[in-house]
Design an enzyme around this catalytic site. Sequence first.
Site, short mmCIF file in Angstrom:
data_model
loop_
_atom_site.label_atom_id
_atom_site.label_comp_id
_atom_site.label_asym_id
_atom_site.label_seq_id
_atom_site.Cartn_x
_atom_site.Cartn_y
_atom_site.Cartn_z
N GLU A 20 -9.10 -4.96 -4.97
CA GLU A 20 -8.49 -3.96 -4.09
C GLU A 20 -9.52 -3.02 -3.46
O GLU A 20 -9.38 -2.57 -2.32
CB GLU A 20 -7.48 -3.11 -4.88
CG GLU A 20 -6.27 -3.87 -5.40
CD GLU A 20 -5.17 -4.00 -4.36
OE1 GLU A 20 -5.35 -3.50 -3.23
OE2 GLU A 20 -4.14 -4.63 -4.68
N HIS A 27 -7.67 -5.32 -0.63
CA HIS A 27 -6.42 -4.58 -0.40
C HIS A 27 -5.76 -5.04 0.89
O HIS A 27 -6.38 -5.06 1.95
CB HIS A 27 -6.75 -3.09 -0.31
CG HIS A 27 -5.56 -2.20 -0.19
ND1 HIS A 27 -4.67 -2.01 -1.23
CD2 HIS A 27 -5.10 -1.44 0.84
CE1 HIS A 27 -3.73 -1.16 -0.84
NE2 HIS A 27 -3.96 -0.81 0.40
N SER A 68 0.85 -1.20 0.00
CA SER A 68 0.00 0.00 0.00
C SER A 68 0.88 1.25 0.00
O SER A 68 1.69 1.42 -0.92
CB SER A 68 -0.96 -0.04 1.19
OG SER A 68 -1.98 0.95 1.05
#
Length: 463
Positions: free
Chosen positions: A323, A416, A199
């Site tokens: 995601e 995610h 991330s």
Amino acid sequence: MAVTTRVTTSDGIIEGKPVGDLTTWRGIPYAAPPVGPLRFRAPQPTEPWDGVRDATEWGNASVQHKRGTMLAIGKYQPSSEDCLTLNVLAPSAPSANPRPVMVFIHGGAYTFGTSATPLYGGGSLVRRSLKDGDGIIYVSVNYRLGALGYLDMSQFSTPERPFDSNLGLRDQVAALEWVQRNIAEFGGDPSNVTVFGESAGGNAVTTLMTVPSAKGLFAQAISESSAPGMTATKERADQWAREYVGYLGGTVENAAETLENAEVLRLGRAGTKLDLTTWHRTPGLFPFGPVIDGDFLPISPVEAYANGTAHRVPLIIGTNAREGTLFSKFLHAVPTNPERITKLFSLTDPDAEAVVTSGYRGYPNERAAIDFGGDFTFWKPSLEVAEGHSRHAPTYFYRFDFAPRSMKLLGLDATHGFELFAVFGISETLFGKALTLAGGRKAFSEVTEQVQSHWIAFATNGK
């Protein structure tokens, strides 16, 4: 060389502690505390110490909302501006050869997170590395977050009170420089360092690959669910900085004094307001992140990959199948509904909206909008990075699709950050077993084995 709990670093002697068959050193300073006159300044060298420094406890988390520092239910890590520390985890058994090094940069939108988060412990990854070889050395890093690390205040510089840009990014470079100076003392190979992150940490990796001063500090890179385009132009960053100072009650004229004297709590509240305002006004943009300042970060990273000026080291980059689901439920920072998607196109290319969204079956239904948001933020720019870099260096692209039945029932799927559970091997923990009560335990173990073996092989030989 044998690994002992006492190690002599370039700044002084530290004492770690054994954790089963591994040894850990925690809270090691890699730069001076960025407090007082060093607030909003580039990291400075650590003041060496005499005697033996205890390195058995985590250092402070960077300043952030308390929920980002949770270590267990009801237990939180202290946070402070004095946060520039790293941690080392190594096999206790000696190795005849220097070990590959993996340096992890945590995520959290550049506003929350800490290396002390239990998920990032690294024990499973290090132990897995001992199955087929001599093992790896694992390093995790804290760096400045939010306004203290990722707002460019340099427009407010005066001769008496300078401000530097890209502070969190500079922190990461300083940590990698510390690794180069010291990791051999822990049994690591400074010529074989892999930097990896997820991330915002993945964005840190794709950005560090284009930072001139980071050249030579790592031999391989792994970027998980990066948003490579999450870098601001100088013009936009300056606008955000002015807004932020306004939220603190200051003006352009007294900005330096306002920023220097503001209490940490006020800094945090102003940052939250800037975040929410930006997400509402310009979906898909994050006010906290690296800035293309023409100096420390000369050009857009995506552009650097396209023209071949990124560091030519082997790269693994990829994203997860869905995601966007995490953001649609918990963090409305990504364009995951038709209203935000329309606003996104209205600010960029209105004529493209119908063409692009027609590629999502059922749009504007909820699932299609969520998948658009994830693809726009993570998948598309990651693919652009891979396409550009593959012309100049070995490049591996993955997509992580696995999700146990419980994640599907929650509507999250392979969302995610979920690949971190495989990278860090939580399938055999109590949490991992609870996550697979509804099914998928065997598959979870198999995926964990596959991901860890790929990551370790890549960190060992770049393939």
